[in-house]
Design a protein around this motif. Sequence first.
Motif, PDB file in Angstrom:
ATOM      1  N   PRO A   1      56.800   4.113  13.739  1.00 40.50           N
ATOM      2  CA  PRO A   1      56.192   4.398  12.428  1.00 40.50           C
ATOM      3  C   PRO A   1      55.003   3.501  12.087  1.00 40.50           C
ATOM      4  O   PRO A   1      54.015   3.980  11.514  1.00 40.50           O
ATOM      5  CB  PRO A   1      57.362   4.197  11.456  1.00 40.50           C
ATOM      6  CG  PRO A   1      58.573   4.537  12.266  1.00 40.50           C
ATOM      7  CD  PRO A   1      58.277   4.031  13.655  1.00 40.50           C
ATOM      8  N   ASP A   2      55.064   2.217  12.433  1.00 39.70           N
ATOM      9  CA  ASP A   2      53.967   1.312  12.112  1.00 39.70           C
ATOM     10  C   ASP A   2      52.675   1.685  12.828  1.00 39.70           C
ATOM     11  O   ASP A   2      51.580   1.310  12.388  1.00 39.70           O
ATOM     12  CB  ASP A   2      54.343  -0.129  12.472  1.00 39.70           C
ATOM     13  CG  ASP A   2      55.403  -0.704  11.533  1.00 39.70           C
ATOM     14  OD1 ASP A   2      55.677  -0.071  10.503  1.00 39.70           O
ATOM     15  OD2 ASP A   2      55.956  -1.774  11.851  1.00 39.70           O
ATOM     16  N   ASP A   3      52.792   2.407  13.925  1.00 42.11           N
ATOM     17  CA  ASP A   3      51.594   2.775  14.680  1.00 42.11           C
ATOM     18  C   ASP A   3      50.690   3.726  13.902  1.00 42.11           C
ATOM     19  O   ASP A   3      49.485   3.782  14.147  1.00 42.11           O
ATOM     20  CB  ASP A   3      51.988   3.419  16.007  1.00 42.11           C
ATOM     21  CG  ASP A   3      52.699   2.454  16.943  1.00 42.11           C
ATOM     22  OD1 ASP A   3      52.439   1.244  16.835  1.00 42.11           O
ATOM     23  OD2 ASP A   3      53.525   2.906  17.757  1.00 42.11           O
ATOM     24  N   PHE A   4      51.263   4.490  12.962  1.00 43.76           N
ATOM     25  CA  PHE A   4      50.435   5.403  12.172  1.00 43.76           C
ATOM     26  C   PHE A   4      49.490   4.623  11.257  1.00 43.76           C
ATOM     27  O   PHE A   4      48.341   5.014  11.068  1.00 43.76           O
ATOM     28  CB  PHE A   4      51.315   6.353  11.364  1.00 43.76           C
ATOM     29  CG  PHE A   4      51.943   7.434  12.193  1.00 43.76           C
ATOM     30  CD1 PHE A   4      51.246   8.595  12.480  1.00 43.76           C
ATOM     31  CD2 PHE A   4      53.208   7.278  12.713  1.00 43.76           C
ATOM     32  CE1 PHE A   4      51.811   9.598  13.258  1.00 43.76           C
ATOM     33  CE2 PHE A   4      53.791   8.269  13.495  1.00 43.76           C
ATOM     34  CZ  PHE A   4      53.088   9.427  13.771  1.00 43.76           C
TER      35      PHE A   4
ATOM     36  N   PRO B   1      46.178  16.416  12.617  1.00 43.29           N
ATOM     37  CA  PRO B   1      47.318  16.215  13.514  1.00 43.29           C
ATOM     38  C   PRO B   1      46.943  15.414  14.758  1.00 43.29           C
ATOM     39  O   PRO B   1      45.850  15.578  15.317  1.00 43.29           O
ATOM     40  CB  PRO B   1      47.734  17.638  13.883  1.00 43.29           C
ATOM     41  CG  PRO B   1      47.242  18.482  12.756  1.00 43.29           C
ATOM     42  CD  PRO B   1      45.961  17.841  12.313  1.00 43.29           C
ATOM     43  N   VAL B   2      47.844  14.542  15.181  1.00 45.50           N
ATOM     44  CA  VAL B   2      47.604  13.688  16.345  1.00 45.50           C
ATOM     45  C   VAL B   2      47.226  14.532  17.564  1.00 45.50           C
ATOM     46  O   VAL B   2      46.259  14.230  18.269  1.00 45.50           O
ATOM     47  CB  VAL B   2      48.848  12.823  16.647  1.00 45.50           C
ATOM     48  CG1 VAL B   2      48.701  12.106  17.988  1.00 45.50           C
ATOM     49  CG2 VAL B   2      49.073  11.812  15.532  1.00 45.50           C
ATOM     50  N   LEU B   3      47.986  15.581  17.824  1.00 43.50           N
ATOM     51  CA  LEU B   3      47.722  16.414  19.006  1.00 43.50           C
ATOM     52  C   LEU B   3      46.355  17.075  18.930  1.00 43.50           C
ATOM     53  O   LEU B   3      45.671  17.222  19.952  1.00 43.50           O
ATOM     54  CB  LEU B   3      48.829  17.462  19.159  1.00 43.50           C
ATOM     55  CG  LEU B   3      48.702  18.458  20.318  1.00 43.50           C
ATOM     56  CD1 LEU B   3      48.480  17.742  21.641  1.00 43.50           C
ATOM     57  CD2 LEU B   3      49.936  19.349  20.386  1.00 43.50           C
ATOM     58  N   SER B   4      45.930  17.476  17.749  1.00 43.17           N
ATOM     59  CA  SER B   4      44.603  18.081  17.603  1.00 43.17           C
ATOM     60  C   SER B   4      43.513  17.095  17.998  1.00 43.17           C
ATOM     61  O   SER B   4      42.537  17.460  18.676  1.00 43.17           O
ATOM     62  CB  SER B   4      44.386  18.544  16.161  1.00 43.17           C
ATOM     63  OG  SER B   4      45.270  19.582  15.824  1.00 43.17           O
TER      64      SER B   4
ATOM     65  N   LEU C   1      50.122  13.887  10.801  1.00 43.78           N
ATOM     66  CA  LEU C   1      48.711  13.715  10.468  1.00 43.78           C
ATOM     67  C   LEU C   1      48.301  12.255  10.550  1.00 43.78           C
ATOM     68  O   LEU C   1      49.037  11.355  10.144  1.00 43.78           O
ATOM     69  CB  LEU C   1      48.432  14.232   9.060  1.00 43.78           C
ATOM     70  CG  LEU C   1      48.785  15.687   8.755  1.00 43.78           C
ATOM     71  CD1 LEU C   1      48.371  16.022   7.325  1.00 43.78           C
ATOM     72  CD2 LEU C   1      48.129  16.633   9.744  1.00 43.78           C
ATOM     73  N   VAL C   2      47.107  12.037  11.060  1.00 44.44           N
ATOM     74  CA  VAL C   2      46.430  10.744  10.981  1.00 44.44           C
ATOM     75  C   VAL C   2      45.071  11.001  10.356  1.00 44.44           C
ATOM     76  O   VAL C   2      44.277  11.773  10.910  1.00 44.44           O
ATOM     77  CB  VAL C   2      46.272  10.080  12.367  1.00 44.44           C
ATOM     78  CG1 VAL C   2      45.405   8.833  12.261  1.00 44.44           C
ATOM     79  CG2 VAL C   2      47.625   9.715  12.953  1.00 44.44           C
ATOM     80  N   ALA C   3      44.856  10.423   9.185  1.00 48.17           N
ATOM     81  CA  ALA C   3      43.625  10.683   8.418  1.00 48.17           C
ATOM     82  C   ALA C   3      43.415  12.177   8.242  1.00 48.17           C
ATOM     83  O   ALA C   3      42.302  12.693   8.369  1.00 48.17           O
ATOM     84  CB  ALA C   3      42.419  10.031   9.074  1.00 48.17           C
ATOM     85  N   GLY C   4      44.515  12.885   7.964  1.00 49.99           N
ATOM     86  CA  GLY C   4      44.428  14.303   7.631  1.00 49.99           C
ATOM     87  C   GLY C   4      44.363  15.262   8.802  1.00 49.99           C
ATOM     88  O   GLY C   4      44.283  16.470   8.597  1.00 49.99           O
TER      89      GLY C   4
END
Length: 396
Positions: free
Chosen positions: A219-222, A37-40, A32-35
């Motif tokens: 990991p830091d990219d998130f 999923p990245v792929l979504s 998740l990024v800001a709640g």
Amino acid sequence: MRQKSIAVIIVAAGKGERVSTDGVPDPKQYRLVAGVPVLSRTAQAFLEHPAVSQVLVVIHPDHAERYAALDLAHPNLMSRVIGGPTRQASVLEGLKTLAPLRPDLVLIQDAARPFVTPALIDNVITALDQHEGALPALPVTDTIKRTLDGQLVATTEDRSQLAAAQTPQGFRFSPIFSAHMRATTIRRPFTDDAEIAEWAGLSVALVPGDRNNIKITHPDDFARAERIIHGDNPVETRIGTGFDVHQFEPGDAVWLGGVKIPHHARLKGHSDADVALHALTDAILGAIGEGDIGVHFPPSDMQWKGVASVVFLKHAGELVAKAGGRIVNLDVTIVCEAPRIVPHVPAMREVIAQTLGIAISRIAIKATTNEQLGFIGREEGMVAMASASIEMPRGD
């Protein structure tokens, strides 16, 4: 004049070896990024683009359930395809699937680039009017050194001739499909589709890239991705608490933390009476100002009779995501004389982590007795208390 048909291949077949959760590879495309999923996020960028005709996602064979859980739905979304052992092989599987449709153009996108903009997509498509291939790229600003042994500098590159490639990389379909098929006869790996096009003699144009069109790799990219989303609207941490109590009644097991535990009684309630998940759900709802379980799932509504409490917890997590929030950590304390809770804690944490799409390391579950005092000490019921820490976009 006939409008060009444009298909998109989203390459999402990576195993996530460079990003892990509790030491276990965690595919970045499903985190998740800001709640969300990245792929979504990546898929939605293309599904919402008016020029795109079809979107095809290529996934790892082990990720079918995780992909299905994204619940992506759109008229232009094709059934997912299983990829190969390398990125190059996965792209070829996508091209083979699209071949019967004979699209005019194909855009090939990394799943882990969730911030592609409509303007960037437009620029790549426009460049294909004049060229057989096109990709967004950024000028290299660092001085680049070449080394032959990994220790000593051999030479300094002319950075004015260098550019950092991004995706989507666009091509006229037939030439890139042919190039990919021919490339299977070459033993050396190709790093991206533009390199295959170059090797095959296709003209590939550069269009301006976007600094925010990052590829989430480490990991830091998130954290950087979160900053891109929130921009000048920083986040704030909100805390919610939950408390629930249920009495015992005759039975043979209790549900706690989404886990069925054998016992000489069960907890009485309208749903499965999972006191731990009820407290936790209330804590999450409280942190985002959304009331409590009774507001969303009234006990007077018979459709919730006997329902598993993970349904309540999942709903609370979805509300967090909808509000642009991120669960930082959850803490649950269960108070009872029996049954013994500790042996079941790992399973409870796993259920909660899977339900909310967060790392197990963000979940704590503790248990204690009431020293044989009061209704808990008499084993007439049990209590659970919970707290939730959630980052939310700062509002008024």
